[in-house]
Design a protein around this motif. Structure first.
Motif, PDB file in Angstrom:
ATOM      1  N   LEU A 173       3.859 -15.931   5.558  1.00 33.64           N
ATOM      2  CA  LEU A 173       3.651 -14.493   5.698  1.00 33.64           C
ATOM      3  C   LEU A 173       2.782 -13.940   4.568  1.00 33.64           C
ATOM      4  N   LEU A 174       2.924 -14.493   3.370  1.00 35.97           N
ATOM      5  CA  LEU A 174       2.067 -14.074   2.264  1.00 35.97           C
ATOM      6  C   LEU A 174       0.604 -14.387   2.554  1.00 35.97           C
ATOM      7  N   GLN A 175       0.349 -15.562   3.115  1.00 41.67           N
ATOM      8  CA  GLN A 175      -1.024 -15.938   3.463  1.00 41.67           C
ATOM      9  C   GLN A 175      -1.608 -14.950   4.456  1.00 41.67           C
ATOM     10  N   LYS A 176      -0.803 -14.564   5.429  1.00 44.71           N
ATOM     11  CA  LYS A 176      -1.258 -13.607   6.441  1.00 44.71           C
ATOM     12  C   LYS A 176      -1.566 -12.249   5.812  1.00 44.71           C
ATOM     13  N   SER A 202      -7.412 -10.337  -3.045  1.00 46.44           N
ATOM     14  CA  SER A 202      -6.370  -9.435  -3.552  1.00 46.44           C
ATOM     15  C   SER A 202      -5.344 -10.214  -4.368  1.00 46.44           C
ATOM     16  N   ARG A 203      -4.575  -9.474  -5.174  1.00 46.45           N
ATOM     17  CA  ARG A 203      -3.523 -10.072  -5.993  1.00 46.45           C
ATOM     18  C   ARG A 203      -2.174  -9.540  -5.536  1.00 46.45           C
ATOM     19  N   LEU A 204      -1.216 -10.435  -5.484  1.00 43.08           N
ATOM     20  CA  LEU A 204       0.143 -10.078  -5.076  1.00 43.08           C
ATOM     21  C   LEU A 204       0.843  -9.332  -6.206  1.00 43.08           C
ATOM     22  N   LEU A 205       1.460  -8.210  -5.878  1.00 42.34           N
ATOM     23  CA  LEU A 205       2.256  -7.466  -6.844  1.00 42.34           C
ATOM     24  C   LEU A 205       3.748  -7.703  -6.622  1.00 42.34           C
TER      25      LEU A 205
END
Length: 103
Positions: free
Chosen positions: A47-50, A58-61
């Protein structure tokens, strides 16, 4: 206390209980792992990849699993290359996009 006030107090109490039961509940990592092992939800990595693919670079927060109205959803917060914070919500069982908005 008059009958009217008692009735009004009862209505307020019932509404408070009802509304609090509708609120989303964040699940902890042990609950998420158990749901994943049972096949109820998809792997977080998938789901993170999607979510991240919607905004390349982008960077994950933050990522949180929540349950609301009996539905599991991952809420992913990320910051785009332009510095815009996005909140993306995905159905944790299917991966379907529920919401994508600027935060």
């Amino acid at each position: 206390m008059t009958v009217y006030r008692r009735a009004a107090s009862l209505v307020v109490a019932v509404l408070l209980v009802f509304c609090s039961s509708l609120a989303a509940r964040d699940l902890n990592q042990d609950e998420a792992l158990a749901l994943r092992q049972q096949g109820v939800i998809l792997p977080l990595e998938q789901l993170l990849q999607k979510a991240m693919a919607r905004y390349p670079g982008s960077r994950l927060l933050e990522a949180e699993l929540e349950k609301k109205h009996g539905q599991y959803a991952y809420e992913v917060e990320l910051v785009t290359t332009e510095g815009v914070v996005r909140e993306i919500k995905l159905d944790a069982a299917t991966g379907a996009l529920i919401k994508d908005e600027e935060d």
